[in-house]
Design a protein around this motif. Structure first.
Motif: not given
Ligand code: HEC
Ligand code: HEC
Length: 343
Positions: A24-27, A161-162, A167-168
């Motif tokens: 998702q984001s953060c990449d 998630q990011k 999930p963890l």
């Protein structure tokens, strides 16, 4: 359970989660670790390329005591930044103050290591994290599940998630910890500046020590090979036997008895006591150990460990050289500290 068994037990579970998660984001395509140019090339694992979110999650988890059964220990309890990620204990104290068998090693520059632990039995940093997490002598986490306190933490879950799009779970925990640990790089020492960057004049005693270190008389640099000051090989250097089989634990080969991975000497001044069992208290004693050609003389002791007949001046030059391998900047970087301690 010992470490090797735990890893075998979890390996199937670990592989089961190995498909690349939808990112998702953060990449950040442009994210790069700050690897020094004079260090070897690193091949990063395709399924765990770093980005800021992954490193941030790893950093949070590294200092999170909820990963241990008694909620007291975190990775950072035994790997303290100001001691170059060691703990100053002879052998680390884990779950309920149980002594582990070994001295905590530095975690700097692990991105460059081909395998982990003193017998080299663990191939990746991702897998390595399972050892302390689940070892009954260390954090004694529960292999069947992660503490509800962590699972119900909305900030951790959002980051998970990011960072990994799921999930963890142990898939996320092991990978995030590895991303954070690969960022622990240290190459800003007097030695690096004098020898590689050439922007500082050598301290003359440290320079004499460096020449001795590489000499055909001492052979130190053959095993403690620059730039990382390890060849990642295994040797018996003639320490007193303490029932730790070393490499034999992993290879089942009696020739490997008492052989341990050559440790890096970077930041050595900050990481006493020394050796896998912490049996040597100071650098002066380490030099005395080598000067005597080891303490006992097992059949498989490396032939380069033999009496050296060093003068007092040579001993002190060697120590000054070893102290030129301290990176006083890296041990203060805020990005390695718990988030709460960042100014
Ligand atoms: C109870 C103290 C303790 C805790 C808690 C602990 N460690 Fe360690 N760590 C050690 C000791 C002792 C060793 C050396 C083990 C060996 O060689 O068999 C070690 C070894 C390592 C190594 C291998 C380094 C190398 O040079 O091969 C890594 C990586 C590591 N720890 C990371 C972690 C992470 C990540 C955590 C948290 C999940 C953690 N440790 C928690 C004590 C601890
Ligand atoms: C044959 C390979 C070899 C040679 C030669 C050698 N070492 Fe080592 N050194 C090792 C290994 C292996 C260990 C770890 C032993 C253990 O933990 O049981 C070690 C441990 C050390 C340590 C303690 C590191 C720590 O983190 O605990 C220091 C300091 C050190 N060596 C310095 C030297 C110096 C100085 C010389 C030259 C006089 C030298 N070594 C020669 C293989 C070698």
């Amino acid at each position: 359970m010992d470490t090797v068994k735990i890893i075998a037990f979890l390996f199937s579970f670990f592989l089961a989660g190995c498909q690349e998660p939808a990112m998702q984001s953060c990449d950040q395509k442009n994210f790069r670790y700050r690897f020094p140019k004079h260090f070897p090339q690193v091949v990063l694992p395709e399924d765990n390329l770093p980005n800021d979110c992954r490193i941030l999650l790893g950093r949070k988890l590294f200092y999170d005591t909820r990963l241990s059964q008694d909620q007291i220990l975190s990775c950072g309890s035994c790997h303290n930044l100001n001691m170059a990620f060691t703990d100053g204990e002879k052998t680390s104290k884990g779950f309920h103050q149980n002594s582990t068998q070994r001295n905590a090693p530095t975690l700097f520059n692990l991105a460059f290591a081909p395998y982990y632990l003193s017998e080299g039995g663990v191939k990746t940093l991702e897998l390595q994290a399972l050892a302390p997490l689940l070892d009954s002598l260390e954090m004694k986490g529960n292999p069947k599940g992660i503490s509800p306190l962590l699972l119900n933490d909305p900030i951790i879950q959002e980051l998970s998630q990011k960072a990994y799009g799921r999930p963890l779970d142990y898939y996320v925990i092991t990978r995030a910890l590895a991303c954070f640990q690969r960022s622990m790089i240290s190459a800003d020492t007097h030695f690096d500046h004098a020898y590689y960057y050439k922007d500082q004049p050598w301290d003359s005693a440290a320079f004499r020590g460096w020449q001795l270190f590489q000499s055909n008389k001492l052979h130190c640099s053959e095993c403690h090979k620059p730039p990382l000051f390890t060849d990642y090989n295994f040797y018996n250097i003639g320490l007193k036997n303490n029932n730790d089989l070393g490499k034999e634990r992993e290879s089942y080969n009696i020739q490997d008895r008492g052989k341990f991975k050559t440790p890096t000497l970077r930041n050595i001044e900050l990481t006493p006591p020394y050796m896998h069992d912490g049996s040597v208290a100071t650098l002066e004693e380490v030099i005395e150990f080598y000067n005597q050609g080891g303490h006992n003389h097992p059949e498989n002791q490396d032939p380069r460990i033999k009496p050296l007949h060093l003068t007092a001046q040579e001993k002190s030059d060697l120590i000054l050289f070893l102290e030129s391998l301290t990176d006083w900047n890296a041990v203060q970087y805020e990005r390695f500290l718990p988030l709460e301690q960042q100014q």
